[in-house]
Design a protein around this motif. Sequence first.
Motif, PDB file in Angstrom:
ATOM      1  N   THR A 393       0.815  -1.212   0.000  1.00 28.11           N
ATOM      2  CA  THR A 393       0.000   0.000   0.000  1.00 28.11           C
ATOM      3  C   THR A 393       0.848   1.261   0.000  1.00 28.11           C
ATOM      4  N   SER A 394       2.065   1.202   0.564  1.00 28.88           N
ATOM      5  CA  SER A 394       2.967   2.344   0.559  1.00 28.88           C
ATOM      6  C   SER A 394       4.379   1.849   0.310  1.00 28.88           C
ATOM      7  N   PHE A 395       5.227   2.753  -0.095  1.00 28.68           N
ATOM      8  CA  PHE A 395       6.578   2.327  -0.424  1.00 28.68           C
ATOM      9  C   PHE A 395       7.340   1.906   0.838  1.00 28.68           C
ATOM     10  N   ALA A 396       6.985   2.465   1.994  1.00 27.29           N
ATOM     11  CA  ALA A 396       7.664   2.079   3.233  1.00 27.29           C
ATOM     12  C   ALA A 396       7.380   0.619   3.576  1.00 27.29           C
ATOM     13  N   VAL A 397       6.144   0.199   3.436  1.00 27.70           N
ATOM     14  CA  VAL A 397       5.795  -1.202   3.696  1.00 27.70           C
ATOM     15  C   VAL A 397       6.463  -2.107   2.670  1.00 27.70           C
ATOM     16  N   GLY A 398       6.501  -1.656   1.418  1.00 30.31           N
ATOM     17  CA  GLY A 398       7.170  -2.451   0.392  1.00 30.31           C
ATOM     18  C   GLY A 398       8.655  -2.621   0.673  1.00 30.31           C
ATOM     19  N   TYR A 399       9.297  -1.540   1.118  1.00 33.25           N
ATOM     20  CA  TYR A 399      10.714  -1.639   1.481  1.00 33.25           C
ATOM     21  C   TYR A 399      10.909  -2.605   2.644  1.00 33.25           C
ATOM     22  N   ASP A 400      10.022  -2.549   3.612  1.00 33.90           N
ATOM     23  CA  ASP A 400      10.141  -3.451   4.759  1.00 33.90           C
ATOM     24  C   ASP A 400      10.043  -4.912   4.311  1.00 33.90           C
ATOM     25  N   TRP A 401       9.132  -5.208   3.371  1.00 28.25           N
ATOM     26  CA  TRP A 401       9.022  -6.587   2.883  1.00 28.25           C
ATOM     27  C   TRP A 401      10.305  -7.014   2.174  1.00 28.25           C
ATOM     28  N   CYS A 402      10.847  -6.127   1.342  1.00 22.37           N
ATOM     29  CA  CYS A 402      12.089  -6.456   0.644  1.00 22.37           C
ATOM     30  C   CYS A 402      13.243  -6.667   1.619  1.00 22.37           C
ATOM     31  N   VAL A 403      13.281  -5.845   2.672  1.00 25.86           N
ATOM     32  CA  VAL A 403      14.345  -5.994   3.677  1.00 25.86           C
ATOM     33  C   VAL A 403      14.247  -7.341   4.368  1.00 25.86           C
ATOM     34  N   GLU A 404      13.043  -7.764   4.708  1.00 25.53           N
ATOM     35  CA  GLU A 404      12.879  -9.062   5.368  1.00 25.53           C
ATOM     36  C   GLU A 404      13.309 -10.204   4.464  1.00 25.53           C
ATOM     37  N   VAL A 405      12.974 -10.121   3.189  1.00 23.98           N
ATOM     38  CA  VAL A 405      13.379 -11.178   2.253  1.00 23.98           C
ATOM     39  C   VAL A 405      14.899 -11.213   2.119  1.00 23.98           C
ATOM     40  N   VAL A 406      15.505 -10.041   2.036  1.00 23.86           N
ATOM     41  CA  VAL A 406      16.966  -9.984   1.882  1.00 23.86           C
ATOM     42  C   VAL A 406      17.668 -10.513   3.131  1.00 23.86           C
ATOM     43  N   LYS A 407      17.131 -10.206   4.309  1.00 20.34           N
ATOM     44  CA  LYS A 407      17.754 -10.675   5.552  1.00 20.34           C
ATOM     45  C   LYS A 407      17.767 -12.194   5.651  1.00 20.34           C
ATOM     46  N   ALA A 408      16.797 -12.859   5.031  1.00 20.16           N
ATOM     47  CA  ALA A 408      16.724 -14.318   5.095  1.00 20.16           C
ATOM     48  C   ALA A 408      17.508 -14.995   3.976  1.00 20.16           C
ATOM     49  N   SER A 409      18.307 -14.228   3.217  1.00 24.67           N
ATOM     50  CA  SER A 409      19.033 -14.789   2.070  1.00 24.67           C
ATOM     51  C   SER A 409      20.528 -14.660   2.303  1.00 24.67           C
ATOM     52  N   GLN A 410      21.296 -15.010   1.276  1.00 20.54           N
ATOM     53  CA  GLN A 410      22.748 -14.919   1.353  1.00 20.54           C
ATOM     54  C   GLN A 410      23.243 -13.480   1.218  1.00 20.54           C
ATOM     55  N   TYR A 411      22.348 -12.559   0.891  1.00 21.99           N
ATOM     56  CA  TYR A 411      22.722 -11.154   0.736  1.00 21.99           C
ATOM     57  C   TYR A 411      22.277 -10.349   1.956  1.00 21.99           C
ATOM     58  N   VAL A 412      22.511 -10.874   3.141  1.00 21.85           N
ATOM     59  CA  VAL A 412      22.009 -10.236   4.346  1.00 21.85           C
ATOM     60  C   VAL A 412      22.618  -8.856   4.547  1.00 21.85           C
ATOM     61  N   GLU A 413      23.861  -8.632   4.032  1.00 18.69           N
ATOM     62  CA  GLU A 413      24.480  -7.319   4.226  1.00 18.69           C
ATOM     63  C   GLU A 413      23.794  -6.230   3.405  1.00 18.69           C
ATOM     64  N   LEU A 414      22.957  -6.613   2.426  1.00 19.99           N
ATOM     65  CA  LEU A 414      22.245  -5.615   1.623  1.00 19.99           C
ATOM     66  C   LEU A 414      21.041  -5.024   2.341  1.00 19.99           C
ATOM     67  N   ALA A 415      20.653  -5.619   3.458  1.00 27.50           N
ATOM     68  CA  ALA A 415      19.472  -5.128   4.162  1.00 27.50           C
ATOM     69  C   ALA A 415      19.686  -3.695   4.645  1.00 27.50           C
ATOM     70  N   ASN A 416      20.874  -3.422   5.162  1.00 31.08           N
ATOM     71  CA  ASN A 416      21.153  -2.057   5.628  1.00 31.08           C
ATOM     72  C   ASN A 416      21.152  -1.058   4.474  1.00 31.08           C
ATOM     73  N   ASP A 417      21.683  -1.474   3.329  1.00 28.99           N
ATOM     74  CA  ASP A 417      21.679  -0.591   2.167  1.00 28.99           C
ATOM     75  C   ASP A 417      20.256  -0.281   1.713  1.00 28.99           C
ATOM     76  N   LEU A 418      19.378  -1.283   1.808  1.00 30.64           N
ATOM     77  CA  LEU A 418      17.981  -1.030   1.453  1.00 30.64           C
ATOM     78  C   LEU A 418      17.334  -0.056   2.423  1.00 30.64           C
ATOM     79  N   GLU A 419      17.681  -0.155   3.698  1.00 37.57           N
ATOM     80  CA  GLU A 419      17.137   0.799   4.666  1.00 37.57           C
ATOM     81  C   GLU A 419      17.598   2.222   4.347  1.00 37.57           C
ATOM     82  N   ILE A 420      18.859   2.348   3.978  1.00 36.39           N
ATOM     83  CA  ILE A 420      19.360   3.677   3.613  1.00 36.39           C
ATOM     84  C   ILE A 420      18.664   4.185   2.356  1.00 36.39           C
ATOM     85  N   ASN A 421      18.400   3.297   1.397  1.00 41.70           N
ATOM     86  CA  ASN A 421      17.653   3.695   0.203  1.00 41.70           C
ATOM     87  C   ASN A 421      16.236   4.120   0.556  1.00 41.70           C
ATOM     88  N   LYS A 422      15.699   3.490   1.566  1.00 44.84           N
ATOM     89  CA  LYS A 422      14.374   3.902   2.033  1.00 44.84           C
ATOM     90  C   LYS A 422      14.407   5.345   2.526  1.00 44.84           C
TER      91      LYS A 422
END
Length: 825
Positions: A393-422
């Motif tokens: 419904t909003s880009f903030a919720v969408g970013y949160d979903w992407c961050v959760e998916v990234v945290k559960a993968s081999q690219y866990v260090e990208l989660a912080n970068d996604l937060e900064i992009n948010k």
Amino acid sequence: MMQNVHLAPETDEDDLYSGYNDYNPTYDTEELENDTAFQQAVRTSHGRRPPITAKIPSTAVTRPVATGYGSKTSLASSMGRPMTGAIQDGVTRPMTAVRAAGFTKAALRGSAFDPLGQSRGPAPPLEAKNEDSPEEKIRQLEKKVNELVEESCIANSCGDLKLALEKAKDAGRKERILVRQREQVTTPENINLDLTYSVLLNLASQYSANEMYAEALNTFQVIVKNKMFSNAGRLKVNMGNIYLKQRNYSKAIKFYRMALDQIPSVHKEMRIKIMQNIGVTFIKTGQYSDAINSFEHIMSMAPNLKAGFNLILSYFAVGDRDKMKKAFQKLIAVPLEIDEDDKYISPSDDPHTNLVIEAIKNDHLRQMERERKAMAEKYIMTAAKLIAPVIETSFAVGYDWCVEVVKASQYVELANDLEINKAITYLRQKDFNQAVETLKMFEKKDSRVKSAAATNLSFLYFLENEFAQASSYADLAVNSDRYNPSALTNKGNTVFANGDYEKAAEFYKEALRNDSSCTEALYNIGLTYKRLNRLDEALDCFLKLHAILRNSAQVLYQIANVYELMEDPNQAIEWLMQLISVVPTDSRALSKLGELYDSEGDKSQAFQYYYESYRYFPSNIEVIEWLGAYYIDTQFCEKAIQYFERASLIQPTQVKWQLMVASCFRRSGNYQKALDTYKDIHRKFPENVECLRFLVRLCTDIGLKEVQEYATKLKRLEKMKEIREQRIKSGRDGSGGPRSRREGSASSDSGQNCSASSKGERLSAKLRALPGTNEPYESSSNKEIDASYVDPLGPQIERPKTAAKKRIDEDDFADEELGDDLLPE
């Protein structure tokens, strides 16, 4: 066990190994000096014994030798004993290894002992090749064709496409000559098809590289239609690529599918690549459903990063939220197939292991792994930024979903970068509070993330002119990561804003030491040197930056400005010409060129650039004023009217522009229009003395009845002005001169108003010199009446610029560069 052991009888009189300790006196080396035969051999045959012939009497004892028919022939031994390996009295003698020493049966037949074959003499010379033979000519020509193909490929790899094409054409010509010669000499079956194939393929590739697509397609057709070339059907992929470059998407898809049909299923990797090309072509044509089918098949058979990213793009184009989420999860799950970084860390102090690790730490394989990982992170970050605003419904919720998916993968260090992009997305939406709150969440993270977040916070507060907060977060960023050039640049910016230019220069230098490609620090240190009046060093900085950023408008402007400050107008004009070649519609650069040409006395060039500046930005008061003054100077007052009218629209509270319009009407002889204009000015500014004086003079000459009314008003205003001046003079007790009037005045103190700047002086001089004494309204003592139309607050155009205005202009160009790289892309 003992039954196979045969013991020699003790009573046997014939000892099998008898005689081995005896030797021929010939081999007695002690008596060689007295041996006549040996000395003769040395003198005659250079150390070789003469050959044994039948003429030399032998002392050998003959023994019978067994033949193939069972008969025995007498054999002779030089030592008078039975020959090794012979059968004597029914007992077989053991064989000895004499062949390796060179003893052969040939020696018994009269040949000399010569194990190295020295007696045969030198080998005969090689037979000379007949270069005139047809076979040799064909071989040399074939070699030349191969060399030309290699040279063509090497030239292509070096970037010399024209030379590569010439070599390919030359190879094609020589190959056709070779085929004709082969047909004359040998049968057609002996023609080298591989050479013909390689020549044609290289020629087609070079045509394609030189963008000669029609010739390339014709050459590929020659290869594909020839049934003698095996596996030529896969070259239809190349033809499809050419059609794709030509944007002929239907034919590109057709040839891709034809190539796919002709490639066996065992070549899975090639089939996957062709299907990926088909999917990309479908995206270009807007057929997203067909593209989705291609990419879904690839992701089910052999998933890869490019196909996964293209699948997300296709789902984004059709607006399928659920499928976008699933495709993003598939992209995250694509294996990178690279080793972990742990293998590059030494587990022990073994010097050999450490040397190996140092050798492989930055080799080509390691660089390839880094590139692949960087590409994967780029695809994931881009896909997340693309789908985050639309999957929820909003880009903030969408970013949160992407961050959760990234945290559960081999690219866990990208989660912080996604937060900064948010946070950056909040910033782009002008929601500074949310951006700051999001970035403040990283204050307790690890040093790298904390430094990145603090850097962005410092930049945000700097943009809001909260320099204390900006400095605080810049210190936090620097303390978290001392080698962060962006953090050091931000810290330098805060010091720069406080006026400590020397210290700011130190921070910028440290940023450059950590990252020599930090263009923001290099630009800012150039601005710092300008503030410190170290113009040579500033010029060096901007010239270095120009070598990196060839088409940067800000850098070109700063170089021109430095040359202007160094009083080198020719160089300043040259760099400004480069600037307008990059940004031809920049009105400020054009007006600056006009200003420089005006200072050099070239009025025609100055007019050209001022007029271009006015055409692109017709609201610049300085340009309008210069153009109006130019037309008055050239006696075209009618043309100056439109510029002063525009100035009066831009600044309706400034009476001087309307007075200039009326003056232009009067100078051009349109007295009625001038009178109407003065009346209109009097209604708007009833206390303007200059307007009343002109009304009195015009009404007197024309004979209008309103002259007495205007004269009365004029006397009253002049009397009020005298009373005001006396009060000011008495209030100051003679401590100072008369204060400049704030309204446009034609009295004798107008010269003081004009002395505020050189531009006002030039404009006053122009207007004073324009009218002649024979004009009816210029014969009175108020001849310089138009000279007073100068804003008492000072002119708008700086020629030369004042220090304050120069600082404003420089800041206008510098504001973006002071922290240009602080927001990550």
